[in-house]
Design a protein around this motif. Structure first.
Motif, PDB file in Angstrom:
ATOM      1  N   UNK A   1      37.693  50.094  -4.568  1.00  0.00           N
ATOM      2  CA  UNK A   1      38.579  50.763  -5.455  1.00  0.00           C
ATOM      3  C   UNK A   1      37.756  49.957  -6.753  1.00  0.00           C
ATOM      4  N   UNK A   2      37.771  50.366  -7.805  1.00  0.00           N
ATOM      5  CA  UNK A   2      36.753  50.619  -9.085  1.00  0.00           C
ATOM      6  C   UNK A   2      36.660  49.481  -9.125  1.00  0.00           C
ATOM      7  N   UNK A   3      35.088  49.481 -10.478  1.00  0.00           N
ATOM      8  CA  UNK A   3      34.582  48.013 -10.583  1.00  0.00           C
ATOM      9  C   UNK A   3      35.378  47.625 -11.704  1.00  0.00           C
ATOM     10  N   UNK A   4      35.843  47.882 -12.705  1.00  0.00           N
ATOM     11  CA  UNK A   4      36.634  47.641 -13.312  1.00  0.00           C
ATOM     12  C   UNK A   4      37.467  46.679 -13.218  1.00  0.00           C
ATOM     13  N   UNK A   5      38.415  47.041 -12.308  1.00  0.00           N
ATOM     14  CA  UNK A   5      39.631  46.920 -11.608  1.00  0.00           C
ATOM     15  C   UNK A   5      39.436  45.399 -10.410  1.00  0.00           C
ATOM     16  N   UNK A   6      38.141  45.530  -9.786  1.00  0.00           N
ATOM     17  CA  UNK A   6      37.595  44.582  -8.722  1.00  0.00           C
ATOM     18  C   UNK A   6      37.235  43.812 -10.504  1.00  0.00           C
ATOM     19  N   UNK A   7      36.890  43.532 -11.120  1.00  0.00           N
ATOM     20  CA  UNK A   7      36.077  42.678 -11.993  1.00  0.00           C
ATOM     21  C   UNK A   7      37.651  42.199 -12.434  1.00  0.00           C
ATOM     22  N   UNK A   8      38.703  42.368 -12.307  1.00  0.00           N
ATOM     23  CA  UNK A   8      39.849  41.853 -13.471  1.00  0.00           C
ATOM     24  C   UNK A   8      41.115  41.113 -12.054  1.00  0.00           C
TER      25      UNK A   8
ATOM     26  N   UNK B   1      47.359  42.727 -18.076  1.00  0.00           N
ATOM     27  CA  UNK B   1      46.543  42.379 -18.070  1.00  0.00           C
ATOM     28  C   UNK B   1      45.182  43.854 -17.455  1.00  0.00           C
ATOM     29  N   UNK B   2      46.084  44.312 -17.198  1.00  0.00           N
ATOM     30  CA  UNK B   2      45.120  45.497 -16.624  1.00  0.00           C
ATOM     31  C   UNK B   2      45.392  46.637 -17.461  1.00  0.00           C
ATOM     32  N   UNK B   3      46.992  46.838 -18.260  1.00  0.00           N
ATOM     33  CA  UNK B   3      46.571  47.855 -19.185  1.00  0.00           C
ATOM     34  C   UNK B   3      46.325  48.276 -20.386  1.00  0.00           C
TER      35      UNK B   3
ATOM     36  N   UNK C   1      42.791  47.405 -20.766  1.00  0.00           N
ATOM     37  CA  UNK C   1      41.666  48.171 -19.487  1.00  0.00           C
ATOM     38  C   UNK C   1      42.046  49.682 -19.317  1.00  0.00           C
ATOM     39  N   UNK C   2      43.418  49.226 -18.691  1.00  0.00           N
ATOM     40  CA  UNK C   2      43.206  50.989 -18.716  1.00  0.00           C
ATOM     41  C   UNK C   2      43.781  52.567 -19.183  1.00  0.00           C
TER      42      UNK C   2
ATOM     43  N   UNK D   1      41.503  52.632 -22.120  1.00  0.00           N
ATOM     44  CA  UNK D   1      40.609  52.436 -22.145  1.00  0.00           C
ATOM     45  C   UNK D   1      40.168  54.409 -23.185  1.00  0.00           C
TER      46      UNK D   1
END
Lengths: 349, 402
Positions: A36-43, A299-301, A303-304, A306
């Motif tokens: 899992x990417x850090x981005x998703x992990x942080x979310x 919430x993800x959208x 960020x995705x 970017x």
């Protein structure tokens, strides 16, 4: 499922539990496998917090049928009180998990108390009036936390308003520093607790909705006068739903705040309330599953998106409009209704 | 209906996941490799020079966007200049939007981590910077923020540095300056009581003022949402005969204060801090209102210094504005990195953690000459030592006071 002879309502709630559990297992194993990417992990934790916010607001808006525009206020109360608890217990309780649970409980408790106090005048109102009053309430909470100073030293808890007159011991820093909010928070929130919180909230909501009280609450939503005429105490049931909703928002706030190293009162403003309302409307009023998916997706959208750089928020807004339009398109509605009927027919034969 | 919804949202999520996948593939550092320890793979360009991955976050949208854009543009300018020179140290810049929000800044930071960031410019504004500095500290990525001026940014974190003054520093330096130049004895303060930046400067200004013989006659506040009408605050300062009004705030409310004070026929000495920088480039602002405004800032775009002239010229050519102090700080950050990386002989295949160790040693020992000051040094706490310059706005331009 049909063979179990469950009611339609319980089938729906079990479906929701199942989806949340499967999503948790998949995400947790992805994270454990390092895929899992850090981005998703942080979310992950913010998603849990927003999901709880969405389902708790759905209880007020979808089940009770009252538009609340100050839900972020309860989140704020939970966040500040929860973090204060976690910080106060830092040297007393060694276990991170225990501190986190204590923070969530205290956050929920304070938000419930505030919800009750606010509910007394507010729930006498209906519709638009109630919406505006809750909006004002959210702003009041923001103002209070922007001017609240709170610190802990050997003499116990010190509180002051407007000015920092805490007179703390030498070298002790205030926990809540007015406009500075809370800084240097230990990040003790984790995904597993967030998941557990979602499950607990879902169980509470589904059991409430499918109970006698829940039916009374929905009766008030559908026709207040009729409900009153058959002897349902309106204020009592309204209060029940409102306070439950506030308590959950408080727990969500505590979870959210403990995932960041700093939290300021301005974070929980009108925009956050509206954001949560968007989750609820997009997911469907009264539809918990919808709220969960909408909260997670929205919430993800951003960020995705970017990679769209300057056009990011524009694309986000367009996607939001499209999803709302598609959701309300009559052709698609009829199509899915047919699909559902067709499937049911197949199951019977 | 529910099914349709789930379907659509599932599609949205699939799209979102594909989008994530796409972006991480397009860069050279896949997500899998940047695990907890953030080991970035070796990157050297065709000529064999070392390309370091430099990341940063700032508000590119929303109310504070002017600062984020200034930092982004100036960092881009510096990176392009350094890359064009073709030295041993080359940069690849990735600057992400955080909309002046701590939560979004952490999300942006995680995106940068996936990208394989080795060194960081932190965040532009204070609150987000406090949040991201906790992350960079935990992940052992070195960061120097151009403008995150709150003390909480560097407090207790050995690898977090600042190019700007800390807020407290600005408050006491302003009081000192007003005293030294004998500008006024009766002072009014208007500050924003829900803002970390404003509050930090206010606190130290108030602490320093009595000792310097400054009498604060009027102390009024405003907050988010009540920042359009300042008639009460202005009337209070006017009634109590303040000769100087200290404005520790960003320039947007300040521009309204100037306009409303003029309408009220009140013209004290206005004194601002670095947040006031940028007021002249505010769209639709009548620059004559800011005539005579004094501010304390380490950068002067009108300076005769050759380095400043070149910077202002190329910035203006490329982006059309006169660069403000934020831009200068960001430009300095990139060049400070260049100097430190060269001194430490870092290579781009080093992990972020190794670079971090080398950078801490460099920054605490080196002296750096930049746009915002000569002979800048950093303490082990990460705070910079440089001297502020007093500036005054004359004929719609910043002019150095000294």
């Amino acid at each position: 499922m049909n063979k179990l002879n469950l009611s339609k309502a319980s089938r729906r709630s079990f479906m929701t539990y199942a989806v949340v559990i499967i999503a948790f297992i998949v995400l947790q194993s992805l994270a454990a496998a390092g895929a899992m990417s850090s981005m998703l992990k942080g979310l992950l934790v913010p998603i849990c917090a927003y999901v709880v916010m969405a389902i708790s607001l759905n209880l007020t808006v979808g089940i009770l049928g009252e538009l609340s525009l100050g839900h972020a206020g309860f989140m704020s109360v939970g966040a500040f009180m929860g973090v204060t608890t976690a910080v106060s217990l830092q040297n007393v309780v060694a276990s991170k998990e225990l501190r986190l649970i204590a923070a969530l409980l205290v956050g929920a408790l304070f938000a419930a108390v505030v919800g009750f106090l606010v509910g007394i005048p507010v729930l006498r109102l209906n519709g638009d009036y109630l919406a505006i009053v809750t909006l004002a309430f959210g702003e009041i909470i923001k103002s209070i936390f922007n001017n609240l100073y709170l610190g802990l030293d050997s003499h116990g808890l010190h509180v002051s308003l407007l000015n920092n007159t805490l007179n703390l011991d030498e070298g002790v820093k205030p926990i809540i520093g007015g406009p500075m909010g809370i800084g240097g928070i230990q990040k003790i929130a984790n995904f597993a607790t967030g998941f557990a919180l979602i499950m607990v909230c879902l169980i509470i909501i589904f059991n409430l909705v499918n109970s006698r009280a829940g039916r009374a609450i929905m009766a008030i939503r559908d026709n207040r006068i009729a409900a009153e005429s058959v002897g349902i105490p309106i204020t009592k049931y309204k209060m029940m739903a409102f306070v439950t909703s506030a308590a959950m928002a408080g727990a969500a706030g505590a979870l959210f705040a403990l995932n960041f190293s700093t939290i300021v009162a301005n974070k929980f403003d009108f925009n956050t309330s509206i954001l949560v309302l968007v989750f609820v409307v997009l997911g469907g009023l009264g539809n918990m599953m919808g709220s969960i998916v909408a909260a997670a997706a929205l919430t993800v959208l951003p960020e995705a998106l970017r990679q769209f750089a300057d056009f990011r928020m524009l694309v986000y807004a367009i996607v939001l409009i499209l999803v709302m339009l598609i959701r309300n398109n009559p052709t698609i509605r009829t199509f899915t209704a047919q699909l559902r009927r067709g499937r049911k027919g197949g199951a019977k034969s | 209906m529910k099914k349709a919804l789930s379907l659509v949202l599932a599609l949205v999520m699939v799209f979102a996941l594909v989008a994530c996948g796409g972006s991480s593939e397009s860069t050279k550092a896949p997500a899998e490799q940047s695990s907890e320890t953030t080991t970035a793979p070796a990157t050297t360009d065709a000529s064999g020079a070392q390309v370091f991955k430099l990341g940063g976050t700032g508000p590119l949208t929303g109310g504070a966007a002017i600062y984020g854009m200034a930092v982004k543009n100036a960092a881009e300018l510096a990176v392009n200049e350094i890359n064009a020179l073709g030295g041993d140290v080359q940069f690849e810049l990735n600057f992400q939007d955080d909309a002046h929000d701590a939560e979004k800044a952490v999300n942006a930071y995680n995106t940068l981590k996936d990208w394989g960031m080795q060194i960081s410019l932190g965040s532009v504004t204070s609150t987000p910077c406090v949040a991201t500095s906790a992350e960079t500290y935990a992940d052992r990525i070195f960061a120097i923020t151009p403008s995150g001026s709150s003390t909480s940014v560097i407090e207790g974190k050995d690898n977090q540095f600042q190019m700007c003054f800390t807020d407290p520093n600005q408050g006491s330096a302003s009081a000192q300056y007003i005293h030294d130049k004998a500008l006024a004895s009766k002072v009014a303060v208007i500050w924003k009581n829900d803002d970390v930046y404003s509050k930090g400067i206010y606190d130290t200004f108030m602490a320093a003022a009595p000792g310097l013989g400054l009498e604060v006659v009027s102390d009024t506040t405003f907050a988010d949402g009540s920042d359009t009408d300042f008639s009460v605050q202005i009337a209070d300062a006017q009634a109590k005969g303040a000769e100087l009004v200290f404005l520790p705030m960003y320039y947007t409310p300040a521009s309204l204060i100037f306009a409303q004070a003029k309408a009220a026929g009140y013209s004290p000495i206005w004194f601002g801090v670095d947040g006031m920088d940028g007021i002249l480039t505010l769209e639709g602002f009548d620059t004559s209102l800011a005539e005579g405004v004094m501010l304390l800032t380490p950068f002067n775009a009108d300076s005769d210094d050759q380095m400043t002239k070149n910077f202002v010229k190329s910035y203006q050519e490329k982006y059309g504005d006169i660069p403000n102090q934020f831009a200068a700080d960001a430009y300095d950050c990139v060049y400070a990195y260049k100097q430190a990386l060269e001194n430490a002989k870092c290579t781009a295949d080093m992990s972020a953690e190794d670079i971090c160790t080398a950078m801490i040693a460099q920054f605490t020992s080196m002296t750096f000459d930049g746009l915002t000051g000569e002979g800048m040094t950093w303490g082990t706490d990460g705070a910079v030592t440089k001297s502020p310059k007093g500036m005054i706005i004359q004929n719609g331009a910043y002019v150095g006071l000294d």
